[in-house]
Scaffold this active site. Structure first.
Site, short mmCIF file in Angstrom:
data_model
loop_
_atom_site.label_atom_id
_atom_site.label_comp_id
_atom_site.label_asym_id
_atom_site.label_seq_id
_atom_site.Cartn_x
_atom_site.Cartn_y
_atom_site.Cartn_z
N ASP A 211 4.64 16.99 -34.41
CA ASP A 211 3.67 16.41 -34.80
C ASP A 211 2.80 15.50 -33.53
OD1 ASP A 211 5.47 14.22 -34.75
OD2 ASP A 211 4.99 13.73 -36.85
N GLU A 212 3.17 15.61 -32.23
CA GLU A 212 2.60 14.53 -31.11
C GLU A 212 2.57 15.33 -30.30
OE1 GLU A 212 4.46 11.15 -30.19
OE2 GLU A 212 6.51 11.75 -30.98
N ASP B 269 -1.31 11.94 -32.30
CA ASP B 269 -0.35 12.04 -33.38
C ASP B 269 -0.66 12.06 -34.71
OD1 ASP B 269 2.33 11.49 -34.36
OD2 ASP B 269 2.18 9.07 -34.06
#
Length: 415
Positions: free
Chosen positions: A109-110, A14
């Site tokens: 974003d992960e 993350d």
């Protein structure tokens, strides 16, 4: 799917305050300061990403910017640059293949990474150490990593010691780790469920799992089957790798927009909706899918809202299809007052029939395929319908790429 005999671990990675970290890395004067990435100059703009300096003062993503300012008067607003974040995200996802060839992108974003390509846990940890170092050197940002044999626990672990965290929950230590996790930090437990759980005396995840063992009927009566299945998934130390990493097409594709100024002209509402519809159709085109369900959402100036979902007895896959439907959808729910936000989505998706391969030199090319080719070459939002620009009433709005927009699709993998 290749049969593997490696380690049973899966990691969740993350990015730390992704958008805000990118802006701080790009502008050294912002480092160490509370910043919020938001739609600067837009009414009712919301915080898209907050730096950790701002987070420590209570600023959160999704919070209205004016509310964030009350918590942090020195908060610095930085304009959203979606293209930049999208480009960096794609580059980072490519970098993740240095850890393992199987990466599942969960959001911008992960991601989850299958570590079964390694035969030793230490080997995968070393790969992550190199990845984190390369990430810092190339983009100036950090990421937090969680590793365990259960994807949900890996996600909890990646959040356990942010920012720049690195938590490994060794096989057999899952319950001991979960005992330290507050119930509120377990992904999948929403606000209302949390209130009920806390009223039953469950504060920590370990207590909740103990309740599952000792008095499951109490939990079943209160929350039902789905929640019991969710709790049981926390106790498993193995998962179906084949199912988890299976690539899925989206179940719905949509686009929404909060306008810079309220609009109460029917024709203008239709035109803006058609722009959003075009974005939806472009995405459907990327997946080579068509839809037999469509939903429209209108939010009015007084913050009330109205939505309509309609199952069609035919499929839609072109901008022409959508522009024929949108006036009817709008007239069905518009109450005649000013509109501040619009959203439209397609669902009941299926593979597009009658696909054909077009030559680059074919004269009569389908418009959508031409648009997709332009976007592939010049990027998203490089082309959009001209009929929402250069209109007298549209001057209240800014060009579409500057509006506060949100693209969304379920289980988004490559949007």
């Amino acid at each position: 799917m290749i049969a593997l005999k490696g380690i049973p671990y899966v990691s969740h990675i993350d990015m730390d305050a992704f958008f805000a970290s990118i802006e701080q890395a790009a502008n050294p004067t912002l480092k160490g300061k509370p910043i919020a990435v938001t739609g600067i100059g837009k009414r009712h703009s919301v915080v898209t990403s907050a730096s950790y300096e701002a987070k420590r003062l209570g600023v959160k993503s999704g919070m209205a910017f004016f509310e964030a300012l009350k918590l942090c008067p020195d908060l610095i607003a930085v304009g959203v640059q979606s293209k930049k974040y999208g480009y960096i995200s794609k580059e980072i996802m490519k970098m993740m293949t240095s850890v393992s060839p199987r990466v599942m992108v969960a959001s911008v974003d992960e991601a989850y990474i299958d570590l079964s390509f390694h035969t030793k846990l230490e080997e995968s940890i070393n790969r992550f150490i190199s990845f984190k170092r390369d990430l810092k050197e190339r983009f100036g940002i950090t990421a937090s990593v969680g590793i365990s044999v259960n994807p949900i626990i890996s996600k909890i672990a990646s959040d356990y010691s942010k920012p720049n965290g690195f938590v490994v929950v060794k096989d057999g230590m899952e319950r001991e780790f979960l005992n330290e996790i507050p119930v509120k930090d377990v992904p999948g437990i929403g606000k209302h469920t949390l209130i009920k759980l806390e009223s039953m005396g469950y504060k920590m995840t370990g207590e909740l799992l103990e309740g599952l063992e000792k008095s499951p009927m109490d939990l079943y009566t209160m929350f039902g089957n789905a929640f019991m299945g969710f709790l049981q998934s926390l106790t498993k130390n193995r998962f179906s790798r084949k199912e988890f990493f299976k690539e899925e097409r989206p179940k719905s594709v949509g686009h929404s927009m909060t306008l810079s100024g309220d609009i109460n002209d029917f024709d203008l509402i239709v035109r803006v909706t058609n722009f959003l519809s075009a974005r939806v159709i472009y995405r459907l085109g990327r997946y080579k899918m068509e839809s037999s369900g469509v939903s429209l959402f209108l939010r009015y100036a007084d913050r009330s809202s109205k939505a309509l979902s309609k199952r069609l007895n035919f499929t839609i896959s072109s901008i022409k299809d959508m522009t024929e439907i949108t006036p009817w959808l709008i007239s069905s729910i518009w109450n005649g007052t000013a509109v501040r936000a619009i959203g439209i989505s397609c669902w009941a998706l299926s593979e597009k029939k009658n696909q054909r391969q077009l030559s680059l030199f074919e004269k009569e090319r389908e418009l959508l395929e031409t648009v997709l080719e332009i976007e592939r070459k010049f990027g998203e939002y490089s082309i959009f319908p001209g009929n929402i620009l250069f209109l007298p009433d549209i001057r209240k709005l800014e060009k579409p790429s500057d509006l506060h927009y949100q693209g969304f699709c379920r289980r988004e993998v490559s949007c």
